[in-house]
Design a protein around this motif. Structure first.
Motif, short mmCIF file in Angstrom:
data_model
loop_
_atom_site.label_atom_id
_atom_site.label_comp_id
_atom_site.label_asym_id
_atom_site.label_seq_id
_atom_site.Cartn_x
_atom_site.Cartn_y
_atom_site.Cartn_z
N ALA A 108 48.50 17.97 -54.08
CA ALA A 108 50.20 17.57 -53.75
C ALA A 108 50.83 18.09 -55.18
CB ALA A 108 50.26 15.82 -53.67
N ASP A 109 50.27 18.19 -56.18
CA ASP A 109 50.84 18.63 -57.42
C ASP A 109 51.14 20.20 -57.29
OD1 ASP A 109 51.33 16.12 -58.28
OD2 ASP A 109 49.66 16.37 -59.69
N ALA A 110 50.02 20.85 -56.50
CA ALA A 110 50.22 22.20 -56.24
C ALA A 110 50.63 22.60 -55.10
CB ALA A 110 48.63 22.58 -56.40
N GLY A 111 51.46 21.43 -54.40
CA GLY A 111 52.14 21.85 -53.09
C GLY A 111 51.44 22.11 -51.96
N LEU A 112 50.28 21.43 -51.93
CA LEU A 112 49.31 21.69 -50.92
C LEU A 112 48.93 20.10 -50.20
CD1 LEU A 112 46.82 24.24 -52.33
CD2 LEU A 112 48.69 24.65 -50.77
N THR A 113 48.74 20.10 -49.07
CA THR A 113 48.32 18.66 -48.06
C THR A 113 46.98 18.77 -48.01
OG1 THR A 113 50.58 18.69 -47.33
CG2 THR A 113 48.86 17.29 -46.35
N GLY A 114 46.12 17.98 -48.54
CA GLY A 114 44.88 17.77 -48.13
C GLY A 114 44.30 16.84 -47.23
N PHE A 115 43.32 17.28 -46.34
CA PHE A 115 42.85 16.31 -45.30
C PHE A 115 41.35 16.17 -45.63
CE2 PHE A 115 46.23 18.52 -43.68
CZ PHE A 115 47.01 17.46 -43.06
N PRO A 116 40.78 14.95 -45.54
CA PRO A 116 39.16 14.86 -46.17
C PRO A 116 38.18 14.36 -44.83
CG PRO A 116 40.65 12.54 -46.21
CD PRO A 116 41.68 13.63 -45.54
N LYS A 117 37.27 14.75 -45.14
CA LYS A 117 36.23 14.50 -43.96
C LYS A 117 34.88 14.19 -45.02
CE LYS A 117 34.50 19.28 -42.69
NZ LYS A 117 33.16 19.07 -43.20
N GLY B 282 28.36 13.96 -49.85
CA GLY B 282 29.69 14.48 -50.29
C GLY B 282 30.81 14.34 -49.47
N VAL B 283 32.11 14.85 -49.94
CA VAL B 283 33.21 14.82 -49.16
C VAL B 283 33.87 16.24 -49.46
CG1 VAL B 283 35.81 13.82 -49.26
CG2 VAL B 283 33.84 12.31 -50.04
N HIS B 284 34.52 16.58 -48.03
CA HIS B 284 35.12 17.86 -47.99
C HIS B 284 36.68 17.52 -47.87
CE1 HIS B 284 31.28 19.86 -46.10
NE2 HIS B 284 31.17 19.58 -47.33
N VAL B 285 37.53 18.39 -48.67
CA VAL B 285 39.03 18.35 -48.42
C VAL B 285 39.37 19.67 -47.93
CG1 VAL B 285 41.12 17.59 -49.33
CG2 VAL B 285 39.11 16.44 -50.02
N PHE B 286 40.14 19.88 -46.75
CA PHE B 286 40.63 20.99 -46.49
C PHE B 286 42.07 20.91 -46.60
CE2 PHE B 286 37.43 22.71 -43.39
CZ PHE B 286 36.27 22.39 -44.11
N ALA B 287 42.78 22.10 -47.02
CA ALA B 287 44.28 22.00 -47.23
C ALA B 287 44.74 23.33 -46.29
CB ALA B 287 44.71 22.26 -48.53
N PRO B 288 45.72 23.50 -45.34
CA PRO B 288 46.10 24.70 -44.83
C PRO B 288 47.00 25.40 -45.84
CG PRO B 288 47.55 22.89 -43.88
CD PRO B 288 46.43 22.26 -44.72
#
Length: 351
Positions: free
Chosen positions: A172-181, A187-193
Motif C-alpha cells: 500500500a505504501d508503494a501504491g499497490l494493492t495486494g491479494f493473498p492466497k 507459504g503465502v503468496h501475495v499478488f498485486a496487479p
C-alpha cells in the motif's frame, strides 16, 4: 486394455478424458475424473488465474503418489514432469502463445482462454498450473507483481501470515494493492496487479518490496538469497519474478496425498486459517458458496511500480544493488558474483 475414455462437454466443446477411473489421490478416493470434476467446480476461478497466460503444466499422468519421481533438468526419467512447450498433437482449438526464455530461445506454450483448454490440460495429467505473470499476446509485459513468502526451516505458516499482513501495508505504501492466497504448502503468496513492466523492472520492484518488508520485520523476514544466511525466517523469494520462474496458480492442486489447494483468501480470514483447510475435497463447496475471491484481483485497477523502483534506486545508491539470479540464468548486468558467502575469497569475489 480397452479404451475407457469418456467425453466431457465443457463450454460447448467435447473434451476427451482418458482413464477416468485411474486413482489420482488414492488416499482421498479421488480418481482422474474427480480431478476433472474439481476443476470444473472451480471453473471461473481457475480460468481467471490462467486466462491468456502462458502456462507450464506440472503433469502427473500416473496419478499422485509418494513414490513418484519428478523429472529434473539433470535427470529426465521421472514419471511426473514439468512441460513448458505445448504438445504438437493438440486440438486446433487449444490456445497457445510464444514466450522467450532467459537464454533467448523461444517456445510455444499453452495459454488457455477457455475452460475447455484447461480440462484438456487436466486430461494430460496436469494437477498444478504455473502461469507466467504476463498475458498473450504481449508476453514480455508483466502485469502482476508476485511476492512469495517462503518459510525456511524453523519458521512456519503463522510467521508467513504475519509477514503477509505487514507486506499488505508495504505494498500500500508503494501504491499497490495486494491479494493473498495459500501456496498449497506452508507459504503465502501475495499478488498485486501492475501496469505493464519488463521483467527486470518487476524483479527489481520485488527486491525493493522485500527489502522494505525485511527492514520492518528484520527478525522474521529476509531477502538473503543464500540459504546459509536466511536463518529461521521467512524468505522473500524475489527471483520468482525473474523471467520463466513461475508460481503456482490459484486453485491448483499440490501433488501430495492430501490434495491441498492454493486457495485465494480475504485478508481478514488469513490469520484464522491453515493450509490444510483447503483441499480438493473442501474447495468446491467453498467456491460454490463464495465464488472466486480473486475476482477482485481481476477487477482491480493496476498500480504503478514507480515507487517500488524508486526504493530500489535509493537502496542501490546506498550500496544495496542487484541480487543473484537463479543458477540457470546467464550472467546478468549489474548482478553480483554467484558465490555463497562462506566461499568468498579474492579469486572469486570482487566487492
Amino acid at each position: 486394455m480397452a479404451d475407457d475414455a469418456i467425453e466431457l462437454e465443457v463450454d460447448g466443446r467435447p473434451v476427451r478424458l482418458s482413464s477416468p477411473d485411474k486413482p489420482y489421490f488414492a488416499e482421498l478416493g479421488v480418481t482422474k475424473r474427480g480431478v476433472a470434476e474439481y476443476f470444473l467446480a472451480v471453473g471461473p476461478g481457475i480460468l481467471n488465474a490462467l486466462r491468456d497466460r502462458p502456462t507450464t503444466m506440472e503433469r502427473w499422468p500416473g496419478g499422485v503418489r509418494e513414490d513418484v519421481v519428478v523429472a529434473t533438468r539433470a535427470d529426465g526419467r521421472g514419471e511426473a514432469f514439468y512441460q513448458k512447450r505445448a504438445p504438437s498433437s493438440r486440438p486446433d482449438w487449444v490456445q497457445t502463445t510464444t514466450v522467450a526464455f532467459p537464454s533467448g530461445r523461444t517456445a510455444v506454450e499453452v495459454a488457455p482462454a477457455d475452460l475447455a483448454t484447461i480440462l484438456w490440460m487436466v486430461n494430460l495429467g496436469t494437477v498444478r498450473f504455473h502461469p507466467w505473470p504476463v498475458r498473450a499476446p504481449d508476453t514480455d509485459l508483466v502485469d502482476q507483481l508476485r511476492i512469495d513468502l517462503d518459510p525456511q526451516p524453523g519458521s512456519d505458516f503463522a510467521m508467513a501470515v504475519a509477514a503477509a499482513l505487514e507486506l499488505r501495508q508495504v505494498l500500500a505504501d508503494a501504491g499497490l494493492t495486494g491479494f493473498p492466497k495459500t501456496s498449497g504448502g506452508r507459504g503465502v503468496h501475495v499478488f498485486a496487479p501492475v501496469r505493464g513492466a519488463d521483467f527486470i523492472a518487476a524483479r527489481h520492484a520485488a527486491i525493493a518490496v522485500g527489502r522494505e518488508l525485511a527492514r520492518r520485520m528484520s527478525e522474521q523476514v529476509t531477502v538473503n538469497w543464500w540459504k546459509e544466511e536466511r536463518g529461521e525466517r521467512i524468505f522473500v523469494d524475489f527471483n520468482q519474478m525473474a523471467r520463466d520462474r513461475l508460481m503456482t496458480s490459484a486453485y491448483s492442486l499440490r501433488p501430495t496425498p492430501r490434495g491441498l489447494v492454493s486457495a485465494p483468501l480475504h485478508w481478514d480470514e488469513l490469520p484464522q486459517v491453515q493450509p490444510s483447510d483447503f483441499s480438493i475435497l473442501t474447495m468446491p463447496a467453498r467456491f460454490a458458496e463464495q465464488g472466486d475471491l480473486w475476482q477482485d484481483l481481476e477487477d482491480a485497477g493496476p498500480g504503478s511500480l514507480d515507487t517500488a523502483l524508486e526504493w530500489y534506486e535509493r537502496d542501490a545508491a546506498a550500496g544495496e544493488g542487484d541480487l543473484p539470479y537463479p543458477p540457470e540464468y546467464p550472467k546478468m548486468p549489474g548482478e553480483p558474483p554467484r558465490v555463497q558467502p562462506s566461499k568468498k575469497n579474492p579469486a572469486n569475489w570482487q566487492e
